[in-house]
Design an enzyme around this catalytic site. Structure first.
Site, PDB file in Angstrom:
ATOM      1  N   GLU A 170       0.812  -1.221   0.000  1.00  0.00           N
ATOM      2  CA  GLU A 170       0.000   0.000   0.000  1.00  0.00           C
ATOM      3  C   GLU A 170       0.848   1.276   0.000  1.00  0.00           C
ATOM      4  O   GLU A 170       0.403   2.329  -0.450  1.00  0.00           O
ATOM      5  CB  GLU A 170      -0.965   0.010   1.187  1.00  0.00           C
ATOM      6  CG  GLU A 170      -2.062  -1.051   1.112  1.00  0.00           C
ATOM      7  CD  GLU A 170      -1.639  -2.418   1.643  1.00  0.00           C
ATOM      8  OE1 GLU A 170      -0.434  -2.625   1.897  1.00  0.00           O
ATOM      9  OE2 GLU A 170      -2.523  -3.282   1.806  1.00  0.00           O
TER      10      GLU A 170
ATOM     11  N   PHE B 198     -10.994  -6.990  14.556  1.00  0.00           N
ATOM     12  CA  PHE B 198      -9.979  -7.492  13.618  1.00  0.00           C
ATOM     13  C   PHE B 198      -9.667  -6.421  12.569  1.00  0.00           C
ATOM     14  O   PHE B 198     -10.558  -5.865  11.930  1.00  0.00           O
ATOM     15  CB  PHE B 198     -10.497  -8.765  12.932  1.00  0.00           C
ATOM     16  CG  PHE B 198      -9.535  -9.306  11.924  1.00  0.00           C
ATOM     17  CD1 PHE B 198      -8.279  -9.773  12.313  1.00  0.00           C
ATOM     18  CD2 PHE B 198      -9.859  -9.331  10.567  1.00  0.00           C
ATOM     19  CE1 PHE B 198      -7.373 -10.259  11.375  1.00  0.00           C
ATOM     20  CE2 PHE B 198      -8.959  -9.818   9.626  1.00  0.00           C
ATOM     21  CZ  PHE B 198      -7.715 -10.275  10.033  1.00  0.00           C
ATOM     22  N   GLN B 199      -8.407  -6.105  12.417  1.00  0.00           N
ATOM     23  CA  GLN B 199      -7.899  -5.118  11.453  1.00  0.00           C
ATOM     24  C   GLN B 199      -8.474  -3.723  11.671  1.00  0.00           C
ATOM     25  O   GLN B 199      -8.702  -2.980  10.719  1.00  0.00           O
ATOM     26  CB  GLN B 199      -8.110  -5.600  10.017  1.00  0.00           C
ATOM     27  CG  GLN B 199      -7.264  -6.834   9.728  1.00  0.00           C
ATOM     28  CD  GLN B 199      -7.142  -7.172   8.262  1.00  0.00           C
ATOM     29  OE1 GLN B 199      -8.066  -6.941   7.495  1.00  0.00           O
ATOM     30  NE2 GLN B 199      -6.012  -7.722   7.882  1.00  0.00           N
TER      31      GLN B 199
ATOM     32  N   LYS C 100     -17.348  -0.264   6.794  1.00  0.00           N
ATOM     33  CA  LYS C 100     -17.871  -1.316   5.914  1.00  0.00           C
ATOM     34  C   LYS C 100     -19.394  -1.167   5.762  1.00  0.00           C
ATOM     35  O   LYS C 100     -19.929  -1.306   4.653  1.00  0.00           O
ATOM     36  CB  LYS C 100     -17.507  -2.685   6.497  1.00  0.00           C
ATOM     37  CG  LYS C 100     -17.647  -3.788   5.491  1.00  0.00           C
ATOM     38  CD  LYS C 100     -16.938  -5.056   5.925  1.00  0.00           C
ATOM     39  CE  LYS C 100     -17.066  -6.129   4.855  1.00  0.00           C
ATOM     40  NZ  LYS C 100     -16.439  -7.390   5.227  1.00  0.00           N
TER      41      LYS C 100
ATOM     42  N   MET D 231      24.505   8.059   0.510  1.00  0.00           N
ATOM     43  CA  MET D 231      24.475   9.364   1.150  1.00  0.00           C
ATOM     44  C   MET D 231      24.846   9.272   2.628  1.00  0.00           C
ATOM     45  O   MET D 231      25.526  10.143   3.165  1.00  0.00           O
ATOM     46  CB  MET D 231      23.086  10.007   0.974  1.00  0.00           C
ATOM     47  CG  MET D 231      23.020  11.430   1.459  1.00  0.00           C
ATOM     48  SD  MET D 231      24.222  12.481   0.630  1.00  0.00           S
ATOM     49  CE  MET D 231      23.211  13.224  -0.640  1.00  0.00           C
TER      50      MET D 231
END
Ligand SMILES: Cc1ncc(C[n+]2csc(CCOP(=O)(O)OP(=O)(O)O)c2C)c(N)n1
Length: 568
Positions: free
Chosen positions: A49, A111-112, A161, A472
């Site tokens: 993501e 959950f999540q 949802k 760097m």
């Protein structure tokens, strides 16, 4: 007619002109994914993501339109955080859409479940928790309006949802009016007059051009302004392309890795005209000694930036293009040849040490690679860089004539940005030749997106500047930590074979003579090529203003490094 929240989401996105989104599905966003199939939207399935947010960001920077990223709740949403912060720091307009657990479960550690609006509060321009279907259209509309108006930035929509699943009447809301949000400002006539007076009085003025030039589309008026008042133009990293590199008044990049003459000119200036930039510490060095002789005029759309880092004599708040159009008639035509000739004289001093002006000593330097890519692409490619030494070499050796041809993470300095951002840029500008310039370290942060490239048949080319180090950081260790290379050497995979494993083309280049043929071959072949440029391992970026040092206290380019192949 009734529609579900999920249908309203896509209906609204289509009405906002969205044709493509970058995303990754999961349980809490599943209703939206299901509804998506019925709308004319291209979905690019990313591999992480973070990649989706950088793609949306690259799309936005290449096109000037809002980019859209989609993810599920919890880990999907938190994976977006780096990309959102990157877009925030560089004022890039993106809209991120995340699924959220059902509204009844919020706060139960379901959950999540993560509180993504809480997590992203400081790194979004605005964010929304959408818990009813009848809120979806209005909030999408507001999100796009906020993302693209005023100082652009990321907006997040977290949609539960149940809001996606339940239905309501769909109505497209009118143009948003948000209390307390004032994106458009206008400077007073007296402030315009005071600014013009300072320009009139100045003998050694410098324009400091930032990202705002590109964001407000002010290239043309900056051009006219600089020529009319005969004022040289220095650019921030994100301002590159805002003023043509080949123009006689172009100074080049300022700041930590800006050329010496640019920083010296700023320190000697009697007037700084800061156009759409924010006096970042990488640009100013030590604030106490910054441009000590200069009066300062700052034109900026975000009032919070005026007097934030550098105290200015006149602050003009407003859209840069509009303000400059308004200011220009107040400005007298002028000839400042003495000043521009003095700067040309300073230029000569640095150029003799430049690697491009020294004979080929058999070693392959990153500067050669960038220079040759620039020559071979006629300076017309969109170059997307990652973060590190190669990013600075790109800024120094690829000369950008046009806006939106350099895409790079400036403010956050996000390694892993380049590959996904280039995918977004190519999707937004399929007509353009797109090159990625990336370090061997940063490439490995998001190289899984090679699979996205293969799946979507994306045609870009990738130049890995492979020095076997986190270059760097190694450079800082060399200069400031007695060459104690803690955790910077890299053991790398075979990048050419890796590309092949993804179904792409791979090549390896070790000498200067091989550079142009390899770049040409990549340009001519269809699909994406990954070229592993194995360059001098302990090369450094010069000049360098050490962090926090005076802007003109630069570590200059040593001639010995290129003449003997030895390091400093
Ligand atoms: C996500 C992230 N982690 C760490 C850093 C710190 N950092 C800045 S430059 C750099 C080294 C980059 O190495 P590489 O990608 O190989 O590019 P090079 O400098 O060699 O061109 C690191 C680790 C960063 N900018 N971003």
């Amino acid at each position: 007619m009734k529609k579900t929240g999920a249908q309203i989401l896509w209906e609204s996105l289509v009405r906002e002109g969205v044709t493509c989104v970058f995303g990754y599905p999961g349980g809490a966003i599943l209703p939206a994914y299901d509804a998506m199939l019925d709308y004319p939207i291209r979905h690019i399935l990313v591999r992480h993501e973070q990649g989706a947010t950088h793609m949306a960001d690259g799309f936005a920077r290449a096109t000037g339109s809002v980019g859209v990223a989609v993810a599920t709740s919890g880990p999907g949403a938190t994976n977006m955080v780096t990309g959102i912060a990157t877009a925030m720091m560089d004022s890039s307009p993106i809209v991120c859409i995340t699924g959220q657990v059902g509204s009844k479960l919020i706060g139960s550690d379901a959950f999540q479940e993560t509180d993504i609006t809480g997590i992203t509060l400081p790194i979004t321009k605005h964010n929304y928790l959408v818990s009813r279907p009848d809120e979806v259209a209005r909030m999408v509309r507001e999100a796009f309006y906020v993302a693209r108006s005023g100082r652009p930035g990321p907006v997040l929509l977290d949609i539960t949802k149940d809001a996606q699943q339940s239905s309501c009447e769909f109505e497209w809301p009118p143009e948003p009016k948000l209390t307390g949000y004032r994106p458009n400002h206008w400077p007073s006539t007296s402030d315009l007059e005071r600014a013009a007076e300072l320009v009139r009085a100045a003998k050694r003025p410098v324009i400091l051009a930032g990202h705002g030039i590109l964001l407000s589309g002010a290239m043309d008026v900056v051009h006219r302004f600089a020529e009319h008042a005969h004022i040289p133009v220095a650019m921030t990293l994100l301002g590159l392309g805002g003023f043509p590199a080949s123009h006689p008044l172009n100074l080049g990049m300022m700041g930590m890795h800006g050329e010496a003459w640019v920083n010296t000119a700023i320190q000697e200036a009697d007037l700084l005209l800061a156009f759409g930039m924010r006096f970042d510490d990488r640009v100013t060095g030590n604030l106490k000694t910054y441009a000590p002789h200069a009066r300062k005029v700052h034109i900026e759309i975000d009032p919070a930036e005026i007097n934030k880092n550098v105290k200015v004599d006149v602050g003009l708040v407003g859209d840069l293009r509009d303000v400059l159009e308004e200011l220009l008639p107040y400005i007298d035509a002028c000839d400042r040849t003495e000043w521009t000739e003095h700067i040309s004289h300073l230029k000569g001093d640095s150029a003799v040490r430049d690697i491009q002006n020294l004979p080929d000593n058999g070693h392959l330097y990153a500067a050669h690679v960038i220079h040759d890519i620039w020559k071979t692409t006629n300076g017309e490619a969109i170059v997307v860089t990652d973060v590190g030494q190669h990013q600075m070499w790109e800024a120094q050796y690829y000369h950008h004539e046009r806006p939106r041809t350099l895409i790079t993470s400036g403010g956050l300095g996000t390694m892993g940005f380049a590959l996904p951002a280039a995918i977004g840029a190519k999707v937004g500008r399929p007509d353009a030749e797109v090159w990625v310039v990336v370090g061997d370290g940063g490439f490995q942060m998001t190289m899984a997106e090679l699979a996205t490239i293969a799946q979507e048949n994306i045609d870009i080319n990738v130049a890995i500047i492979n020095n076997g180090y986190l270059g760097m950081v190694r450079q800082w260790q060399e200069f400031f930590y007695e060459r104690r290379y803690a955790a910077t050497p890299l053991v790398n995979p075979d990048f050419a074979k890796l590309a092949e494993a993804f179904g792409l083309k791979g090549a390896r280049v070790r000498s200067r003579a091989e550079v142009v043929p390899a770049v040409q071959a990549a340009r001519e072949s269809e699909g994406t090529s990954v070229i592993d440029f194995q360059v001098e391992q302990e090369d450094s970026v010069f000049p360098m203003v050490p962090a926090g040092a005076d802007l003109d206290a630069m570590i200059r380019r040593p001639s010995a490094i290129v003449e003997t192949g030895a390091d400093v």
